[in-house]
Design a protein around this motif. Structure first.
Motif, PDB file in Angstrom:
ATOM      1  N   PRO A  34     -23.251   5.158  -8.777  1.00 36.59           N
ATOM      2  CA  PRO A  34     -23.048   4.140  -9.815  1.00 36.59           C
ATOM      3  C   PRO A  34     -23.642   2.798  -9.392  1.00 36.59           C
ATOM      4  N   VAL A  35     -24.188   2.088 -10.358  1.00 33.55           N
ATOM      5  CA  VAL A  35     -24.760   0.774 -10.094  1.00 33.55           C
ATOM      6  C   VAL A  35     -23.658  -0.198  -9.700  1.00 33.55           C
ATOM      7  N   CYS A  36     -22.469  -0.046 -10.295  1.00 32.43           N
ATOM      8  CA  CYS A  36     -21.351  -0.949 -10.006  1.00 32.43           C
ATOM      9  C   CYS A  36     -20.040  -0.178 -10.094  1.00 32.43           C
ATOM     10  N   GLU A  37     -19.034  -0.722  -9.461  1.00 40.67           N
ATOM     11  CA  GLU A  37     -17.682  -0.194  -9.625  1.00 40.67           C
ATOM     12  C   GLU A  37     -17.079  -0.887 -10.844  1.00 40.67           C
ATOM     13  N   PRO A  38     -16.124  -0.252 -11.524  1.00 43.65           N
ATOM     14  CA  PRO A  38     -15.543  -0.850 -12.729  1.00 43.65           C
ATOM     15  C   PRO A  38     -14.740  -2.112 -12.459  1.00 43.65           C
ATOM     16  N   ILE A  39     -14.215  -2.240 -11.256  1.00 41.56           N
ATOM     17  CA  ILE A  39     -13.466  -3.447 -10.899  1.00 41.56           C
ATOM     18  C   ILE A  39     -13.984  -3.978  -9.563  1.00 41.56           C
ATOM     19  N   LEU A  40     -13.979  -5.282  -9.439  1.00 40.42           N
ATOM     20  CA  LEU A  40     -14.428  -5.920  -8.211  1.00 40.42           C
ATOM     21  C   LEU A  40     -13.289  -5.995  -7.201  1.00 40.42           C
ATOM     22  N   LEU A  41     -13.639  -6.025  -5.933  1.00 38.56           N
ATOM     23  CA  LEU A  41     -12.640  -6.148  -4.882  1.00 38.56           C
ATOM     24  C   LEU A  41     -11.839  -7.434  -5.053  1.00 38.56           C
ATOM     25  N   ALA A  42     -12.505  -8.528  -5.371  1.00 41.88           N
ATOM     26  CA  ALA A  42     -11.816  -9.811  -5.541  1.00 41.88           C
ATOM     27  C   ALA A  42     -10.808  -9.750  -6.687  1.00 41.88           C
ATOM     28  N   ASP A  43     -11.170  -9.113  -7.796  1.00 43.65           N
ATOM     29  CA  ASP A  43     -10.246  -8.973  -8.928  1.00 43.65           C
ATOM     30  C   ASP A  43      -9.055  -8.093  -8.553  1.00 43.65           C
ATOM     31  N   THR A  44      -9.316  -7.070  -7.775  1.00 46.12           N
ATOM     32  CA  THR A  44      -8.247  -6.171  -7.331  1.00 46.12           C
ATOM     33  C   THR A  44      -7.266  -6.918  -6.431  1.00 46.12           C
ATOM     34  N   LYS A  45      -7.795  -7.719  -5.513  1.00 45.62           N
ATOM     35  CA  LYS A  45      -6.932  -8.484  -4.612  1.00 45.62           C
ATOM     36  C   LYS A  45      -6.123  -9.524  -5.382  1.00 45.62           C
ATOM     37  N   THR A  46      -6.712 -10.125  -6.405  1.00 52.45           N
ATOM     38  CA  THR A  46      -5.974 -11.071  -7.242  1.00 52.45           C
ATOM     39  C   THR A  46      -4.855 -10.353  -7.987  1.00 52.45           C
ATOM     40  N   PHE A  47      -5.150  -9.178  -8.544  1.00 51.36           N
ATOM     41  CA  PHE A  47      -4.160  -8.392  -9.266  1.00 51.36           C
ATOM     42  C   PHE A  47      -2.990  -8.012  -8.358  1.00 51.36           C
ATOM     43  N   LEU A  48      -3.311  -7.690  -7.107  1.00 50.08           N
ATOM     44  CA  LEU A  48      -2.288  -7.280  -6.142  1.00 50.08           C
ATOM     45  C   LEU A  48      -1.647  -8.470  -5.417  1.00 50.08           C
ATOM     46  N   ARG A  49      -2.147  -9.672  -5.685  1.00 53.06           N
ATOM     47  CA  ARG A  49      -1.670 -10.905  -5.040  1.00 53.06           C
ATOM     48  C   ARG A  49      -1.821 -10.844  -3.521  1.00 53.06           C
ATOM     49  N   LEU A  50      -3.013 -10.424  -3.104  1.00 53.73           N
ATOM     50  CA  LEU A  50      -3.318 -10.361  -1.671  1.00 53.73           C
ATOM     51  C   LEU A  50      -4.212 -11.539  -1.298  1.00 53.73           C
ATOM     52  N   ASP A  51      -3.874 -12.202  -0.204  1.00 55.83           N
ATOM     53  CA  ASP A  51      -4.645 -13.360   0.242  1.00 55.83           C
ATOM     54  C   ASP A  51      -5.505 -13.061   1.459  1.00 55.83           C
ATOM     55  N   THR A  52      -5.244 -11.971   2.147  1.00 58.45           N
ATOM     56  CA  THR A  52      -5.974 -11.662   3.374  1.00 58.45           C
ATOM     57  C   THR A  52      -6.972 -10.538   3.139  1.00 58.45           C
ATOM     58  N   ASP A  53      -7.818 -10.321   4.146  1.00 52.95           N
ATOM     59  CA  ASP A  53      -8.814  -9.254   4.086  1.00 52.95           C
ATOM     60  C   ASP A  53      -8.348  -8.002   4.830  1.00 52.95           C
ATOM     61  N   ASP A  54      -7.084  -7.961   5.193  1.00 50.92           N
ATOM     62  CA  ASP A  54      -6.566  -6.870   6.018  1.00 50.92           C
ATOM     63  C   ASP A  54      -6.708  -5.489   5.383  1.00 50.92           C
ATOM     64  N   HIS A  55      -6.650  -5.410   4.067  1.00 46.47           N
ATOM     65  CA  HIS A  55      -6.646  -4.107   3.381  1.00 46.47           C
ATOM     66  C   HIS A  55      -7.930  -3.840   2.599  1.00 46.47           C
ATOM     67  N   ASP A  56      -8.973  -4.614   2.858  1.00 45.83           N
ATOM     68  CA  ASP A  56     -10.214  -4.479   2.093  1.00 45.83           C
ATOM     69  C   ASP A  56     -10.818  -3.083   2.174  1.00 45.83           C
ATOM     70  N   SER A  57     -10.858  -2.489   3.359  1.00 48.32           N
ATOM     71  CA  SER A  57     -11.475  -1.166   3.487  1.00 48.32           C
ATOM     72  C   SER A  57     -10.687  -0.125   2.690  1.00 48.32           C
ATOM     73  N   PHE A  58      -9.363  -0.188   2.738  1.00 54.21           N
ATOM     74  CA  PHE A  58      -8.547   0.737   1.944  1.00 54.21           C
ATOM     75  C   PHE A  58      -8.791   0.525   0.452  1.00 54.21           C
ATOM     76  N   LEU A  59      -8.851  -0.728   0.020  1.00 59.33           N
ATOM     77  CA  LEU A  59      -9.038  -1.023  -1.401  1.00 59.33           C
ATOM     78  C   LEU A  59     -10.411  -0.559  -1.891  1.00 59.33           C
ATOM     79  N   LYS A  60     -11.454  -0.756  -1.093  1.00 65.70           N
ATOM     80  CA  LYS A  60     -12.797  -0.288  -1.481  1.00 65.70           C
ATOM     81  C   LYS A  60     -12.797   1.230  -1.640  1.00 65.70           C
ATOM     82  N   TYR A  61     -12.172   1.913  -0.693  1.00 67.07           N
ATOM     83  CA  TYR A  61     -12.070   3.367  -0.779  1.00 67.07           C
ATOM     84  C   TYR A  61     -11.271   3.782  -2.010  1.00 67.07           C
ATOM     85  N   ALA A  62     -10.148   3.119  -2.254  1.00 67.85           N
ATOM     86  CA  ALA A  62      -9.288   3.457  -3.400  1.00 67.85           C
ATOM     87  C   ALA A  62     -10.011   3.215  -4.722  1.00 67.85           C
ATOM     88  N   ILE A  63     -10.779   2.151  -4.815  1.00 71.56           N
ATOM     89  CA  ILE A  63     -11.529   1.873  -6.047  1.00 71.56           C
ATOM     90  C   ILE A  63     -12.514   3.007  -6.322  1.00 71.56           C
TER      91      ILE A  63
END
Length: 166
Positions: A9-38
């Motif tokens: 795919p050219v793009c994912e349907p949701i951006l990592l930044a939007d996902t972190k905002t939705f989840l109210r996450l301020d750190t980068d600790d879970h970025d790899s998990f979130l990218k995989y989950a997306i």
């Protein structure tokens, strides 16, 4: 018909930044998990609905007797249709049908290459699909689990109009 994907795919349907905002996450600790989950949940939702969210190049090949149905939707462009490897195959394409159908004269092995998807950036993808993705990724983050075998009721409600039934 055998289906194959030519490009990711050219793009994912949701951006990592939007996902972190939705989840109210301020750190980068879970970025790899979130990218995989997306990516995992996009794939699961696309299979569940029979659609492609972000544009990608796909193809199908198989024996056809007059008509073939493309397994992906929506189709934005059909690049080529070949019957028995003849490049000048006359074909009628109904891109408005769900699923898209291609009619050819005669029988033979048909190879079709096409572009499927809503667009090249997340804003091209319908909002209910993006919202469903956020809910699925939030569920995965909360439970530390993979894509569900059965979609949650709220996701089904949001995505029902986009489901392709064949």
């Amino acid at each position: 018909m055998e289906t194959f994907t030519i490009s990711d795919p050219v793009c994912e349907p949701i951006l990592l930044a939007d996902t972190k905002t939705f989840l109210r996450l301020d750190t980068d600790d879970h970025d790899s998990f979130l990218k995989y989950a997306i990516a995992e949940h996009r794939d699961a939702l696309e299979k569940h609905l029979g659609i492609v969210m972000g544009n990608r190049h796909c193809g199908v090949e198989g024996y056809v007797d007059g008509e073939a149905r493309l397994p992906h939707w929506p189709i934005s462009q059909v690049e080529s249709v070949k019957v028995d490897l003849e490049p000048d195959t006359a074909a009628t394409i109904d891109m408005g049908a769900r699923p898209c159908t291609i009619s050819v004269k005669g029988t033979g092995v048909v190879t079709v290459r096409y572009t499927a998807g809503y667009g090249t950036c997340p804003s091209d993808i319908p909002a209910p699909l993006r919202q469903a993705m956020l809910l699925l990724v939030a569920r995965a983050y909360e439970r530390r689990c993979s894509a569900p075998a059965v979609m949650p009721l709220m996701v089904d409600a949001l995505t029902m109009p986009y489901r392709v039934v064949s």
